[in-house]
Design a protein around this motif. Structure first.
Motif, PDB file in Angstrom:
ATOM      1  N   LEU A 129       1.078  -1.455  -0.025  1.00  0.00           N
ATOM      2  CA  LEU A 129       0.109   0.111   0.252  1.00  0.00           C
ATOM      3  C   LEU A 129       0.801   1.321   0.392  1.00  0.00           C
ATOM      4  O   LEU A 129       0.064   1.916  -0.240  1.00  0.00           O
ATOM      5  CB  LEU A 129      -1.217  -0.202   1.008  1.00  0.00           C
ATOM      6  CG  LEU A 129      -1.450  -0.845   1.373  1.00  0.00           C
ATOM      7  CD1 LEU A 129      -2.905  -1.233   2.759  1.00  0.00           C
ATOM      8  CD2 LEU A 129      -2.954  -0.811   0.143  1.00  0.00           C
ATOM      9  N   THR A 130       2.203   1.191   0.012  1.00  0.00           N
ATOM     10  CA  THR A 130       2.742   2.600   0.485  1.00  0.00           C
ATOM     11  C   THR A 130       4.138   2.201  -0.721  1.00  0.00           C
ATOM     12  O   THR A 130       4.026   1.222  -1.107  1.00  0.00           O
ATOM     13  CB  THR A 130       3.840   2.703   1.631  1.00  0.00           C
ATOM     14  OG1 THR A 130       5.144   1.378   1.625  1.00  0.00           O
ATOM     15  CG2 THR A 130       2.507   2.498   2.938  1.00  0.00           C
ATOM     16  N   PRO A 131       4.730   3.493  -0.361  1.00  0.00           N
ATOM     17  CA  PRO A 131       5.847   3.106  -2.096  1.00  0.00           C
ATOM     18  C   PRO A 131       7.276   2.278  -1.457  1.00  0.00           C
ATOM     19  O   PRO A 131       7.941   2.454  -2.473  1.00  0.00           O
ATOM     20  CB  PRO A 131       5.581   4.507  -2.332  1.00  0.00           C
ATOM     21  CG  PRO A 131       5.023   5.424  -1.554  1.00  0.00           C
ATOM     22  CD  PRO A 131       4.643   4.943  -0.602  1.00  0.00           C
ATOM     23  N   LEU A 132       6.832   2.158  -0.106  1.00  0.00           N
ATOM     24  CA  LEU A 132       8.375   1.785  -0.125  1.00  0.00           C
ATOM     25  C   LEU A 132       8.283   0.059  -0.452  1.00  0.00           C
ATOM     26  O   LEU A 132       7.273  -0.716  -0.792  1.00  0.00           O
ATOM     27  CB  LEU A 132       8.114   1.136   1.479  1.00  0.00           C
ATOM     28  CG  LEU A 132       8.016   2.566   2.500  1.00  0.00           C
ATOM     29  CD1 LEU A 132       8.033   1.869   4.025  1.00  0.00           C
ATOM     30  CD2 LEU A 132       9.743   3.120   2.430  1.00  0.00           C
ATOM     31  N   PRO A 140      13.819  -1.411   7.541  1.00  0.00           N
ATOM     32  CA  PRO A 140      13.924  -0.447   7.511  1.00  0.00           C
ATOM     33  C   PRO A 140      14.939   0.560   7.734  1.00  0.00           C
ATOM     34  O   PRO A 140      15.873  -0.044   8.564  1.00  0.00           O
ATOM     35  CB  PRO A 140      12.667   0.106   8.381  1.00  0.00           C
ATOM     36  CG  PRO A 140      13.079  -1.370   9.319  1.00  0.00           C
ATOM     37  CD  PRO A 140      13.645  -2.167   8.300  1.00  0.00           C
ATOM     38  N   SER A 141      14.888   1.870   6.944  1.00  0.00           N
ATOM     39  CA  SER A 141      16.159   3.011   7.891  1.00  0.00           C
ATOM     40  C   SER A 141      14.997   3.971   7.751  1.00  0.00           C
ATOM     41  O   SER A 141      14.175   4.327   7.459  1.00  0.00           O
ATOM     42  CB  SER A 141      17.141   3.011   7.157  1.00  0.00           C
ATOM     43  OG  SER A 141      16.761   3.323   5.723  1.00  0.00           O
ATOM     44  N   ALA A 142      15.649   4.668   8.624  1.00  0.00           N
ATOM     45  CA  ALA A 142      14.650   6.465   8.858  1.00  0.00           C
ATOM     46  C   ALA A 142      14.905   6.956   7.931  1.00  0.00           C
ATOM     47  O   ALA A 142      13.714   7.499   7.143  1.00  0.00           O
ATOM     48  CB  ALA A 142      15.468   7.096  10.086  1.00  0.00           C
ATOM     49  N   GLY A 143      16.285   7.344   6.481  1.00  0.00           N
ATOM     50  CA  GLY A 143      16.233   8.019   5.155  1.00  0.00           C
ATOM     51  C   GLY A 143      14.916   6.878   4.597  1.00  0.00           C
ATOM     52  O   GLY A 143      14.197   7.921   3.735  1.00  0.00           O
ATOM     53  N   ALA A 144      14.515   5.372   4.445  1.00  0.00           N
ATOM     54  CA  ALA A 144      13.985   5.560   3.162  1.00  0.00           C
ATOM     55  C   ALA A 144      12.645   5.620   3.787  1.00  0.00           C
ATOM     56  O   ALA A 144      11.351   6.217   2.796  1.00  0.00           O
ATOM     57  CB  ALA A 144      13.970   4.423   3.738  1.00  0.00           C
ATOM     58  N   VAL A 145      12.166   5.237   4.861  1.00  0.00           N
ATOM     59  CA  VAL A 145      10.946   5.575   5.465  1.00  0.00           C
ATOM     60  C   VAL A 145      10.520   7.218   5.559  1.00  0.00           C
ATOM     61  O   VAL A 145       9.394   7.403   5.172  1.00  0.00           O
ATOM     62  CB  VAL A 145      10.439   5.189   7.261  1.00  0.00           C
ATOM     63  CG1 VAL A 145       9.123   5.683   7.855  1.00  0.00           C
ATOM     64  CG2 VAL A 145      11.111   3.475   7.057  1.00  0.00           C
ATOM     65  N   GLU A 146      11.328   7.976   5.688  1.00  0.00           N
ATOM     66  CA  GLU A 146      11.022   9.736   4.875  1.00  0.00           C
ATOM     67  C   GLU A 146      11.100   9.504   3.913  1.00  0.00           C
ATOM     68  O   GLU A 146       9.510  10.368   3.619  1.00  0.00           O
ATOM     69  CB  GLU A 146      12.166  10.128   6.213  1.00  0.00           C
ATOM     70  CG  GLU A 146      11.402  11.689   5.643  1.00  0.00           C
ATOM     71  CD  GLU A 146      12.796  12.663   5.814  1.00  0.00           C
ATOM     72  OE1 GLU A 146      12.728  14.057   5.934  1.00  0.00           O
ATOM     73  OE2 GLU A 146      14.343  12.027   6.420  1.00  0.00           O
TER      74      GLU A 146
END
Length: 249
Positions: A129-132, A140-146
């Protein structure tokens, strides 16, 4: 791969599972009290609570049922969502799977199945559902999530999809929390797993062992899979704390 790395991955899993259980249990407990589940409270509050936990509870009980099927365990009754039902001890439940008693480790596999299936469900809906991407979700990393959730405009450009994702993620994270019955075999399971990891780490003398590497890789994969569910549970618990403190003011 040194001995510290070998023992570090299982330790990280233990920390993530502790956060997942502690934060998830706290959030579920507070939501239960706020909604008046089991008595008291408004009908609207109970309905909102049921709607919130429905997907997570259904996946939780389905995980038990699937584990029963895979282990050849006879199931007498399967109720994926049955709010108001009671356990043999008289506790209120949201759903249940009644099955024949099995010895360790089958009993532990059935009891702890939601700890694996619910986080996988959370990872799946996040990647869907998300672009991830799936790789970004599992590591997960803070940069990728942001970048994937905020900088990409996902939350503002697709608000309905974002709400559905947040709803399912929270519900699946809460559904990961095992019940008291689920945890009955956990101490023995942890002793066995921890003993195997410790023994392999102590006996390894510099030569690369295929079994040791396989266990390390599996532990590292599990640690990456539980990073996002543990984070969701921790954020849920924190938001409830903030909300309760704000409403008291």
């Amino acid at each position: 791969m040194d001995r510290g790395a070998m023992l570090g991955a299982p330790l990280l899993i233990a920390i993530e599972l502790t956060i997942l259980y502690a934060a998830g249990s706290y959030a579920m407990g507070r939501l239960t009290r706020i909604s008046g589940f089991g008595g008291g409270g408004s009908a609207l509050g109970r309905m909102a609570f049921y709607l919130l936990v429905l997907p997570g509870v259904v996946l939780h009980e389905s995980a038990h049922y699937l584990a029963c099927i895979l282990t050849g365990t006879k199931v007498s009754r399967f109720a994926p969502f049955s709010p108001g039902s009671r356990s043999n001890s008289g506790r209120l439940m949201l759903g249940y799977v009644r099955h024949e008693r099995r010895a360790f480790p089958i009993d532990a596999i059935i009891g702890l199945a939601p700890i694996l299936i619910n986080p996988l469900g959370l990872l799946f809906v996040t990647a869907s559902l998300t672009p991830l991407t799936l790789q970004e979700v599992t590591t997960p990393s803070a940069g990728a999530v942001e970048e994937g959730l905020f900088a990409s405009g996902f939350l503002t450009d697709a608000p309905l999809l974002a709400v559905i994702w947040a709803y399912l993620s929270l519900s699946f994270a809460l559904g990961s929390v095992p019940s008291r019955e689920d945890l009955s075999s956990l101490p023995l399971m942890l002793v066995v797993f921890g003993g195997v990891i410790l023994l392999l780490g102590l006996l390894r003398i510099g030569s690369e062992s295929g079994l040791t590497s396989a266990i390390y890789d599996l532990s590292a994969l599990a640690a990456s899979l539980y990073a996002l569910p543990a984070t969701v549970a921790a954020v849920a618990g924190l938001l409830i704390v903030i909300w309760e403190r704000t409403t008291r003011c």
